[in-house]
Design a protein around this motif. Structure first.
Motif, mmCIF file in Angstrom:
data_model
loop_
_atom_site.group_PDB
_atom_site.id
_atom_site.type_symbol
_atom_site.label_atom_id
_atom_site.label_comp_id
_atom_site.label_asym_id
_atom_site.label_seq_id
_atom_site.Cartn_x
_atom_site.Cartn_y
_atom_site.Cartn_z
ATOM 1 N N LEU A 90 0.867 -1.188 0.000
ATOM 2 C CA LEU A 90 0.000 0.000 0.000
ATOM 3 C C LEU A 90 0.899 1.232 0.000
ATOM 4 O O LEU A 90 1.941 1.250 0.671
ATOM 5 N N THR A 91 0.490 2.237 -0.756
ATOM 6 C CA THR A 91 1.238 3.491 -0.781
ATOM 7 C C THR A 91 0.273 4.641 -0.517
ATOM 8 O O THR A 91 -0.834 4.667 -1.062
ATOM 9 N N ALA A 92 0.705 5.555 0.347
ATOM 10 C CA ALA A 92 -0.123 6.715 0.691
ATOM 11 C C ALA A 92 0.516 7.984 0.136
ATOM 12 O O ALA A 92 1.695 8.236 0.380
ATOM 13 N N ILE A 93 -0.255 8.735 -0.620
ATOM 14 C CA ILE A 93 0.158 10.101 -0.931
ATOM 15 C C ILE A 93 -0.348 10.952 0.232
ATOM 16 O O ILE A 93 -1.560 11.024 0.478
ATOM 17 N N VAL A 94 0.582 11.542 0.977
ATOM 18 C CA VAL A 94 0.208 12.350 2.137
ATOM 19 C C VAL A 94 0.254 13.809 1.716
ATOM 20 O O VAL A 94 1.292 14.304 1.268
ATOM 21 N N GLU A 95 -0.864 14.474 1.814
ATOM 22 C CA GLU A 95 -0.994 15.821 1.258
ATOM 23 C C GLU A 95 -1.713 16.725 2.256
ATOM 24 O O GLU A 95 -2.184 16.256 3.295
ATOM 25 N N VAL A 96 -1.760 18.004 1.941
ATOM 26 C CA VAL A 96 -2.583 18.914 2.737
ATOM 27 C C VAL A 96 -3.661 19.540 1.865
ATOM 28 O O VAL A 96 -3.464 19.740 0.663
ATOM 29 N N ASP A 97 -4.784 19.839 2.490
ATOM 30 C CA ASP A 97 -5.847 20.615 1.860
ATOM 31 C C ASP A 97 -5.637 22.065 2.291
ATOM 32 O O ASP A 97 -5.846 22.401 3.455
ATOM 33 N N THR A 98 -5.209 22.905 1.352
ATOM 34 C CA THR A 98 -4.935 24.307 1.704
ATOM 35 C C THR A 98 -6.242 25.070 1.963
ATOM 36 O O THR A 98 -6.195 26.213 2.420
#
Lengths: 204, 204
Positions: A90-98
């Motif tokens: 499993l791979t997670a793209i870890v991002e922010v919601d601006t």
């Protein structure tokens, strides 16, 4: 001070210290054992309780499960990160919601003007999203380990390309890509040294 | 999925889940019980093992113990943070060393050019320091809780003034100020809601 004495100064038992910090390692290979939806939900529902400024919670996660999505992601990883990202369970793209501030009327109800104060300040809001999102990435790595899984966080990728490929709205920004699973054969490099207490801490 | 089932999906036992995440809270009042040097060393020697990009470890901590130093710090805190910072048994200025790359020949020895690559790139290096320092701040908050202490992280202060007052070299940048101690009477506000799994997570 010996490690044995230090361990006793913590409430956390020694096995848990090992699980989360001392023995946990950044994995570069993984077994085929799948990481289930229930596991990732349990991880999120643990780490969501950790604090952020103004309870802002800007972190978002895109879990890459389909072969097609994985191929789109691998294309934007640095050469040295392609093979392990292609192979991880499993791979997670870890991002922010601006645009995290849209939730503040619910998540920070006692400051009714917080949302409006941030909506006119794009630069400050994006910096706040990235800063608090990075703190939450720290919690998330601990949470993955708390589930008995290894994390393989990576910073080597084309961030602009990932943002364009996966977040067409221009409001989400990738912080890290994290492989997740049970460690496979030769999963880690030799451990690199950490800075000593005296190199990091000053008392005034 | 009920919380009971989710807890079982984690290796971390339920009491530790509570200690680190579910029951741990951001404290606004503290008892007089001191936080010792041994305790803070134990916390650092636990969380130092958690990962950073290129093992960069940019986090630095200035523990404020003397009355004179505390007064200098309180002067630069926002109004709402002054009283609790003045009263906490221990306060940490959590900062980054933007010259963290000087340590890379020791801490990241298999990439001998890493230091030189970063020394000519101030903007990239400062961003890397702040990003990885924020991740480490997440680990540190978990580590404070692992010692049975409460953390009170604050973002409300005059960062430029603190940098000037405490870090005259221009190379250290404050990220957060964190009060540390045993929670006192009425230590917390009612808990604010967290975003649901479905608001945060997408699967592709």
């Amino acid at each position: 001070m010996t490690v044995a004495i230090e361990r006793d100064l913590l409430l956390l038992d020694a096995a848990t210290q090992d699980l989360l910090f001392r023995e946990a390692r950044t994995a570069n290979t993984f077994t085929d054992e799948p990481v289930t939806e229930d596991q990732v939900q349990a991880i999120y529902d643990l780490v969501k309780w950790a604090p952020t400024a103004m309870n802002s919670q800007p972190l978002r996660i895109t879990f890459v499960r389909s072969a097609a999505a994985r191929e789109r992601l691998v294309a934007h990883m640095n050469e040295g990160n392609k093979a392990k990202t292609a192979a991880a369970p499993l791979t997670a793209i870890v991002e922010v919601d601006t645009d995290f501030h849209e939730h503040l009327p619910t998540t920070f109800p006692h400051a009714p003007n917080a949302k409006d104060g941030l909506s006119g300040n794009d630069t400050g809001r994006i910096a706040m999203a990235r800063f608090n999102g990075a703190i939450q990435l720290g919690y998330l790595i601990v949470g993955i380990r708390a589930a008995g899984l290894a994390a393989g966080p990576m910073a080597g990728f084309d961030a602009e390309a990932i943002n364009k490929e996966f977040f067409g709205d221009g409001k989400h920004q990738v912080l890290a890509v994290v492989n997740i699973g049970k460690p496979g054969p030769d999963a880690w490099f030799p451990r690199n040294p950490r800075l000593d207490f005296d190199q990091v801490v000053t008392t005034i």
